[in-house]
Scaffold this motif. Structure first.
Motif, PDB file in Angstrom:
ATOM      1  N   ASP A   1     -13.635   9.034 -17.702  1.00 28.32           N
ATOM      2  CA  ASP A   1     -13.244   9.330 -19.081  1.00 28.32           C
ATOM      3  C   ASP A   1     -12.036   8.512 -19.509  1.00 28.32           C
ATOM      4  OD1 ASP A   1     -11.133  10.531 -17.758  1.00 28.32           O
ATOM      5  OD2 ASP A   1     -11.887  12.565 -18.030  1.00 28.32           O
ATOM      6  N   ASP A   2     -11.349   8.990 -20.575  1.00 32.12           N
ATOM      7  CA  ASP A   2     -10.251   8.199 -21.128  1.00 32.12           C
ATOM      8  C   ASP A   2      -8.999   8.199 -20.254  1.00 32.12           C
ATOM      9  OD1 ASP A   2      -9.440  10.795 -21.562  1.00 32.12           O
ATOM     10  OD2 ASP A   2      -9.347  10.644 -23.739  1.00 32.12           O
ATOM     11  N   ALA A   3      -9.059   8.874 -19.092  1.00 30.30           N
ATOM     12  CA  ALA A   3      -7.958   8.784 -18.127  1.00 30.30           C
ATOM     13  C   ALA A   3      -8.098   7.560 -17.220  1.00 30.30           C
ATOM     14  CB  ALA A   3      -7.900  10.051 -17.279  1.00 30.30           C
ATOM     15  N   SER A   4      -9.263   6.940 -17.209  1.00 28.11           N
ATOM     16  CA  SER A   4      -9.494   5.837 -16.271  1.00 28.11           C
ATOM     17  C   SER A   4      -8.670   4.582 -16.568  1.00 28.11           C
ATOM     18  CB  SER A   4     -10.988   5.505 -16.188  1.00 28.11           C
ATOM     19  OG  SER A   4     -11.560   5.301 -17.460  1.00 28.11           O
ATOM     20  N   PRO A   5      -8.370   4.217 -17.822  1.00 26.99           N
ATOM     21  CA  PRO A   5      -7.515   3.038 -18.019  1.00 26.99           C
ATOM     22  C   PRO A   5      -6.151   3.159 -17.340  1.00 26.99           C
ATOM     23  CG  PRO A   5      -8.618   3.588 -20.071  1.00 26.99           C
ATOM     24  CD  PRO A   5      -8.886   4.713 -19.116  1.00 26.99           C
ATOM     25  N   ALA A   6      -5.556   4.333 -17.384  1.00 27.28           N
ATOM     26  CA  ALA A   6      -4.242   4.519 -16.754  1.00 27.28           C
ATOM     27  C   ALA A   6      -4.331   4.306 -15.253  1.00 27.28           C
ATOM     28  CB  ALA A   6      -3.699   5.913 -17.062  1.00 27.28           C
TER      29      ALA A   6
ATOM     30  N   SER B   1      -6.603   8.230   2.815  1.00 27.65           N
ATOM     31  CA  SER B   1      -6.676   8.880   4.132  1.00 27.65           C
ATOM     32  C   SER B   1      -5.893   8.126   5.193  1.00 27.65           C
ATOM     33  CB  SER B   1      -8.139   9.019   4.564  1.00 27.65           C
ATOM     34  OG  SER B   1      -8.732   7.745   4.748  1.00 27.65           O
ATOM     35  N   THR B   2      -5.585   6.846   4.950  1.00 27.78           N
ATOM     36  CA  THR B   2      -4.775   6.077   5.898  1.00 27.78           C
ATOM     37  C   THR B   2      -3.330   5.930   5.425  1.00 27.78           C
ATOM     38  OG1 THR B   2      -5.250   3.901   4.923  1.00 27.78           O
ATOM     39  CG2 THR B   2      -6.834   4.766   6.535  1.00 27.78           C
ATOM     40  N   GLY B   3      -2.982   6.639   4.343  1.00 28.27           N
ATOM     41  CA  GLY B   3      -1.597   6.637   3.869  1.00 28.27           C
ATOM     42  C   GLY B   3      -1.287   5.641   2.777  1.00 28.27           C
ATOM     43  N   VAL B   4      -2.307   5.067   2.149  1.00 29.44           N
ATOM     44  CA  VAL B   4      -2.086   4.104   1.067  1.00 29.44           C
ATOM     45  C   VAL B   4      -2.459   4.754  -0.268  1.00 29.44           C
ATOM     46  CG1 VAL B   4      -2.789   1.903   0.071  1.00 29.44           C
ATOM     47  CG2 VAL B   4      -2.457   2.114   2.545  1.00 29.44           C
ATOM     48  N   ASP B   5      -1.520   4.762  -1.195  1.00 27.41           N
ATOM     49  CA  ASP B   5      -1.725   5.351  -2.521  1.00 27.41           C
ATOM     50  C   ASP B   5      -1.459   4.266  -3.563  1.00 27.41           C
ATOM     51  OD1 ASP B   5      -1.626   6.674  -4.945  1.00 27.41           O
ATOM     52  OD2 ASP B   5      -0.664   8.458  -4.133  1.00 27.41           O
ATOM     53  N   VAL B   6      -2.507   3.783  -4.215  1.00 33.76           N
ATOM     54  CA  VAL B   6      -2.340   2.683  -5.164  1.00 33.76           C
ATOM     55  C   VAL B   6      -1.641   3.120  -6.443  1.00 33.76           C
ATOM     56  CG1 VAL B   6      -4.265   1.295  -4.311  1.00 33.76           C
ATOM     57  CG2 VAL B   6      -4.682   3.046  -6.060  1.00 33.76           C
ATOM     58  N   ILE B   7      -1.629   4.409  -6.737  1.00 32.24           N
ATOM     59  CA  ILE B   7      -0.974   4.887  -7.965  1.00 32.24           C
ATOM     60  C   ILE B   7       0.538   4.963  -7.787  1.00 32.24           C
ATOM     61  CG2 ILE B   7      -0.779   6.788  -9.614  1.00 32.24           C
ATOM     62  CD1 ILE B   7      -3.334   5.118  -9.839  1.00 32.24           C
ATOM     63  N   SER B   8       0.987   5.488  -6.679  1.00 37.02           N
ATOM     64  CA  SER B   8       2.424   5.534  -6.419  1.00 37.02           C
ATOM     65  C   SER B   8       2.939   4.246  -5.778  1.00 37.02           C
ATOM     66  CB  SER B   8       2.751   6.720  -5.508  1.00 37.02           C
ATOM     67  OG  SER B   8       2.241   6.487  -4.198  1.00 37.02           O
ATOM     68  N   GLY B   9       2.030   3.493  -5.172  1.00 36.63           N
ATOM     69  CA  GLY B   9       2.420   2.296  -4.438  1.00 36.63           C
ATOM     70  C   GLY B   9       2.751   2.552  -2.984  1.00 36.63           C
ATOM     71  N   LYS B  10       2.729   3.822  -2.579  1.00 36.80           N
ATOM     72  CA  LYS B  10       3.076   4.173  -1.209  1.00 36.80           C
ATOM     73  C   LYS B  10       2.133   3.503  -0.208  1.00 36.80           C
ATOM     74  CE  LYS B  10       3.303   8.115   1.957  1.00 36.80           C
ATOM     75  NZ  LYS B  10       3.068   9.579   2.121  1.00 36.80           N
TER      76      LYS B  10
ATOM     77  N   SER C   1      -2.113   1.230 -13.476  1.00 39.33           N
ATOM     78  CA  SER C   1      -1.117   1.512 -12.443  1.00 39.33           C
ATOM     79  C   SER C   1      -1.513   0.914 -11.104  1.00 39.33           C
ATOM     80  CB  SER C   1      -0.927   3.026 -12.296  1.00 39.33           C
ATOM     81  OG  SER C   1      -0.381   3.581 -13.469  1.00 39.33           O
ATOM     82  N   SER C   2      -2.763   1.082 -10.720  1.00 38.62           N
ATOM     83  CA  SER C   2      -3.201   0.597  -9.405  1.00 38.62           C
ATOM     84  C   SER C   2      -3.136  -0.922  -9.321  1.00 38.62           C
ATOM     85  CB  SER C   2      -4.612   1.097  -9.090  1.00 38.62           C
ATOM     86  OG  SER C   2      -5.561   0.629 -10.035  1.00 38.62           O
ATOM     87  N   MET C   3      -3.545  -1.614 -10.380  1.00 40.73           N
ATOM     88  CA  MET C   3      -3.517  -3.077 -10.342  1.00 40.73           C
ATOM     89  C   MET C   3      -2.097  -3.615 -10.390  1.00 40.73           C
ATOM     90  SD  MET C   3      -6.472  -4.306  -9.765  1.00 40.73           S
ATOM     91  CE  MET C   3      -6.111  -6.024 -10.114  1.00 40.73           C
ATOM     92  N   ASP C   4      -1.249  -2.997 -11.217  1.00 38.04           N
ATOM     93  CA  ASP C   4       0.149  -3.448 -11.268  1.00 38.04           C
ATOM     94  C   ASP C   4       0.800  -3.302  -9.897  1.00 38.04           C
ATOM     95  OD1 ASP C   4      -0.026  -4.107 -13.934  1.00 38.04           O
ATOM     96  OD2 ASP C   4       0.981  -2.299 -14.668  1.00 38.04           O
ATOM     97  N   ASN C   5       0.584  -2.161  -9.268  1.00 33.25           N
ATOM     98  CA  ASN C   5       1.191  -1.931  -7.942  1.00 33.25           C
ATOM     99  C   ASN C   5       0.612  -2.874  -6.892  1.00 33.25           C
ATOM    100  OD1 ASN C   5       2.914   0.130  -8.771  1.00 33.25           O
ATOM    101  ND2 ASN C   5       1.378   1.721  -8.408  1.00 33.25           N
ATOM    102  N   LEU C   6      -0.687  -3.059  -6.927  1.00 35.41           N
ATOM    103  CA  LEU C   6      -1.340  -3.912  -5.930  1.00 35.41           C
ATOM    104  C   LEU C   6      -0.890  -5.366  -6.068  1.00 35.41           C
ATOM    105  CD1 LEU C   6      -3.541  -4.045  -3.668  1.00 35.41           C
ATOM    106  CD2 LEU C   6      -5.125  -4.725  -5.472  1.00 35.41           C
ATOM    107  N   LEU C   7      -0.859  -5.876  -7.293  1.00 33.05           N
ATOM    108  CA  LEU C   7      -0.475  -7.270  -7.488  1.00 33.05           C
ATOM    109  C   LEU C   7       0.992  -7.505  -7.143  1.00 33.05           C
ATOM    110  CD1 LEU C   7      -2.410  -8.192 -10.753  1.00 33.05           C
ATOM    111  CD2 LEU C   7      -2.960  -8.837  -8.404  1.00 33.05           C
ATOM    112  N   ASP C   8       1.853  -6.538  -7.455  1.00 33.70           N
ATOM    113  CA  ASP C   8       3.263  -6.666  -7.071  1.00 33.70           C
ATOM    114  C   ASP C   8       3.402  -6.737  -5.549  1.00 33.70           C
ATOM    115  OD1 ASP C   8       4.075  -6.662  -9.691  1.00 33.70           O
ATOM    116  OD2 ASP C   8       4.728  -4.560  -9.707  1.00 33.70           O
ATOM    117  N   ALA C   9       2.686  -5.848  -4.855  1.00 30.07           N
ATOM    118  CA  ALA C   9       2.767  -5.825  -3.394  1.00 30.07           C
ATOM    119  C   ALA C   9       2.151  -7.083  -2.792  1.00 30.07           C
ATOM    120  CB  ALA C   9       2.069  -4.576  -2.850  1.00 30.07           C
TER     121      ALA C   9
END
Length: 242
Positions: free
Chosen positions: A64-69, A33-42, A73-81
């Motif tokens: 479900d089994d979609a949660s690992p993805a 809601s504040t413009g931060v998307d951990v999946i895209s990194g935006k 993605s969110s952790m990779d983007n967050l740690l890079d940033a």
């Protein structure tokens, strides 16, 4: 201290932000809601600019089994940033016993999140909590009909969201643990009994039927309980209900 709280508008995040700001820190909530998307990194670079600490409280939209993805993605983007921003401490919230229930897709996904954090370039802390008292209504709804609620007798040690937020805020303002702090509520219940207590308090006439196959916690045994070294929160379930 400037602290970026990703997922800072949710059940735990909003409380963490309030506690940190009340203690004199500059805690800034960030979410979709504040413009931060951990999946895209935006928006992550802007959100983390100038922050000494990042608290990540985002969660997968499914169990479900979609949660690992999501967590990869969110952790990779967050740690890079966070690395680009020079952040010195990353904190995440996980689950007590998360590595003891491989039958659950979501628990395996949270283990993956922990592993990515531990293997990353930034000092870290992991806060593992038992199940939130606030989730009891949802747990009841998963296996309920008009007359009955079916729940297993799984041992559970519920903790209030306010106590979880207090622990997360304390860890966020301390030195990185480079390890895990476990927290839990002060009492242990069988889940079916906790369901009966909850329904009775609400004046709900439905009957709780003990069913060892019912719901997500059917595959969980004693793993939702803390070990003797854990920090026990003060709020009792009856007081929380009141």
């Amino acid at each position: 201290m400037k602290i970026a709280v990703i997922g800072g508008t949710g059940l735990i995040g909003s409380r963490v932000v309030a506690k940190l700001n009340a203690a004199g820190h500059e805690a800034v909530p960030h979410s979709q809601s504040t413009g931060v998307d951990v999946i895209s990194g935006k928006g992550l670079d802007e959100a983390l600019a100038g922050a000494q600490v990042v608290v990540n409280l985002t969660n997968s939209p499914t169990f479900d089994d979609a949660s690992p993805a999501f967590f990869r993605s969110s952790m990779d983007n967050l740690l890079d940033a966070a690395d680009r921003a020079g952040v010195g401490h990353v904190v995440i919230l996980s689950i007590v016993g998360v590595d003891q229930v491989p039958e659950l897709d979501y628990y395996r996904a949270k283990v993956l999140q922990e592993q990515i954090l531990m293997a990353g370039p930034i000092p870290y802390s992991i806060v593992r909590a038992t199940q939130f008292m606030e989730f009891m209504d949802a747990v009841i709804s998963w296996t309920a009909d008009d007359d009955t609620v079916r729940l297993p007798a799984t041992p559970i040690q519920p903790i209030a969201a306010a106590d979880v937020a207090e622990a997360v805020a304390e860890v966020a303002t301390g030195a990185p643990l480079n390890g895990v702090r476990a927290i839990g509520g002060p009492q242990v219940f069988a889940l079916d009994e906790l369901g009966r207590i909850t329904l009775a308090h609400k004046g709900d006439p439905r009957t709780v039927v003990t069913d060892p196959t019912a719901g997500m916690f059917a595959v969980v045994e004693g793993d939702v309980l803390t070990d003797p070294d854990a920090h026990l929160a003060p709020t009792r379930y009856a007081d929380w209900l009141s």
